[in-house]
Motif scaffolding. Structure first.
Motif, PDB file in Angstrom:
ATOM      1  N   VAL A   1      57.039  54.910  23.142  1.00 55.27           N
ATOM      2  CA  VAL A   1      57.352  53.586  23.668  1.00 55.27           C
ATOM      3  C   VAL A   1      56.428  52.553  23.040  1.00 55.27           C
ATOM      4  O   VAL A   1      55.329  52.875  22.594  1.00 55.27           O
ATOM      5  N   ARG A   2      56.903  51.321  23.011  1.00 51.28           N
ATOM      6  CA  ARG A   2      56.092  50.178  22.593  1.00 51.28           C
ATOM      7  C   ARG A   2      56.328  49.057  23.592  1.00 51.28           C
ATOM      8  O   ARG A   2      57.396  48.991  24.214  1.00 51.28           O
ATOM      9  N   SER A   3      55.369  48.182  23.731  1.00 49.40           N
ATOM     10  CA  SER A   3      55.533  47.057  24.650  1.00 49.40           C
ATOM     11  C   SER A   3      56.621  46.121  24.115  1.00 49.40           C
ATOM     12  O   SER A   3      56.830  45.998  22.913  1.00 49.40           O
ATOM     13  N   ALA A   4      57.303  45.477  25.057  1.00 45.32           N
ATOM     14  CA  ALA A   4      58.394  44.580  24.695  1.00 45.32           C
ATOM     15  C   ALA A   4      58.210  43.236  25.376  1.00 45.32           C
ATOM     16  O   ALA A   4      57.605  43.146  26.445  1.00 45.32           O
ATOM     17  N   LYS A   5      58.740  42.192  24.767  1.00 44.63           N
ATOM     18  CA  LYS A   5      58.724  40.864  25.368  1.00 44.63           C
ATOM     19  C   LYS A   5      59.963  40.725  26.252  1.00 44.63           C
ATOM     20  O   LYS A   5      60.995  40.190  25.843  1.00 44.63           O
TER      21      LYS A   5
ATOM     22  N   PHE B   1      61.617  59.472  33.621  1.00 47.68           N
ATOM     23  CA  PHE B   1      60.761  60.493  34.228  1.00 47.68           C
ATOM     24  C   PHE B   1      59.335  60.493  33.673  1.00 47.68           C
ATOM     25  O   PHE B   1      58.382  60.765  34.404  1.00 47.68           O
ATOM     26  N   GLU B   2      59.185  60.201  32.400  1.00 48.44           N
ATOM     27  CA  GLU B   2      57.870  60.303  31.767  1.00 48.44           C
ATOM     28  C   GLU B   2      57.021  59.041  31.925  1.00 48.44           C
ATOM     29  O   GLU B   2      55.785  59.118  31.936  1.00 48.44           O
ATOM     30  N   ASN B   3      57.664  57.886  32.034  1.00 45.10           N
ATOM     31  CA  ASN B   3      56.923  56.627  32.058  1.00 45.10           C
ATOM     32  C   ASN B   3      57.125  55.824  33.339  1.00 45.10           C
ATOM     33  O   ASN B   3      56.704  54.659  33.418  1.00 45.10           O
ATOM     34  N   ALA B   4      57.774  56.422  34.319  1.00 48.46           N
ATOM     35  CA  ALA B   4      57.992  55.760  35.604  1.00 48.46           C
ATOM     36  C   ALA B   4      58.056  56.831  36.685  1.00 48.46           C
ATOM     37  O   ALA B   4      57.958  58.025  36.402  1.00 48.46           O
ATOM     38  N   ASP B   5      58.231  56.385  37.918  1.00 51.74           N
ATOM     39  CA  ASP B   5      58.260  57.333  39.035  1.00 51.74           C
ATOM     40  C   ASP B   5      59.677  57.585  39.548  1.00 51.74           C
ATOM     41  O   ASP B   5      59.882  57.914  40.718  1.00 51.74           O
ATOM     42  N   ILE B   6      60.655  57.424  38.677  1.00 48.75           N
ATOM     43  CA  ILE B   6      62.044  57.674  39.047  1.00 48.75           C
ATOM     44  C   ILE B   6      62.225  59.147  39.456  1.00 48.75           C
ATOM     45  O   ILE B   6      61.681  60.057  38.815  1.00 48.75           O
TER      46      ILE B   6
END
Length: 225
Positions: free
Chosen positions: A4-8, A144-149
């Motif tokens: 992932v990369r940050s997005a505007k 699943f990997e970057n949030a608590d879904i």
């Protein structure tokens, strides 16, 4: 395999982070606004062939203005996060990035830790390359990997066997069918409901199976080229 990369991103969606998602062949960039230039590119790539919309509750769109009128309000929904899918090889090209299609999360319910994967919408020229597997896998992985879904859902038309098969390939379980769930284009749609849960993803080996499906799709595509 994924990153992932940050997005505007300045939209209202907050069920999970609106990052740029990067897979082996595709980069997904969240859509904050749809200007005329991007709208034209999306229309030319993913709207010209009317067969794409056979099982979808929207489309076909006969003009760019008709497409923009439909699409723009969906970007403003708190329950949706839509992405443009770009081909990685062209992502930083001075000649312009190649658009593969559109995908995203819909019907998100942050309070219930639940999202749904919306239609995977690619141009006819990009189909048959295994992109659907990579797109769906990226969205499941990110949830699943970057949030608590806790739950990722998938719904499809009862006649859309390719969509049903794709959901199964990325680890979804068929949970049942909503009879006469929707009426559009002159007929009834039964909606097939599939889902994958967080504990299934991490504890039952479905994460490895999902990544393996992506590797297989990439390898198959490379062998064809």
């Amino acid at each position: 395999m994924f990153s992932v990369r940050s997005a505007k991103y300045s939209g209202p969606f907050d069920a999970l982070p609106a990052h740029i998602l990067v897979g082996p062949r595709l980069t997904l960039e969240p859509i904050t606004e749809l200007d005329d230039d991007l709208g034209k590119k999306l229309y030319n790539q993913a709207c010209v062939e009317t067969d794409i919309f056979l099982y979808m509750p929207f489309g076909p769109f006969l003009t760019i203005d008709e497409f923009l009128e439909f699409f723009r309000p969906h970007i403003l929904l708190k329950s949706s996060l839509l992405y443009v899918a770009y081909e990685n090889e062209s992502y930083k090209s001075a000649d312009g990035r190649k658009i593969v299609g559109v995908v995203g999360y819909v019907n998100a319910a942050k309070e219930h830790f639940r999202v749904e994967i919306g239609p995977i919408w690619t141009g006819m020229s990009e189909q048959g390359k295994g992109y659907g597997v990579e797109l769906a896998a990226l969205l499941i992985w990110h949830a699943f990997e970057n949030a608590d879904i806790v739950r990722v859902e998938w719904k499809c038309h009862h006649l859309n066997t390719p969509s049903f098969a794709l959901a199964k390939r990325v680890g979804m379980t068929w949970e049942g069918t909503f009879k006469k769930h929707m009426f559009y284009k002159g007929g009834w749609r039964d909606s097939m409901l599939l889902a994958i849960l967080r504990d299934e993803y991490f504890d039952e080996g479905r994460r490895d199976a999902l990544l393996g499906a992506v590797e297989k799709a990439v390898s198959k595509s490379q062998n064809r080229s």
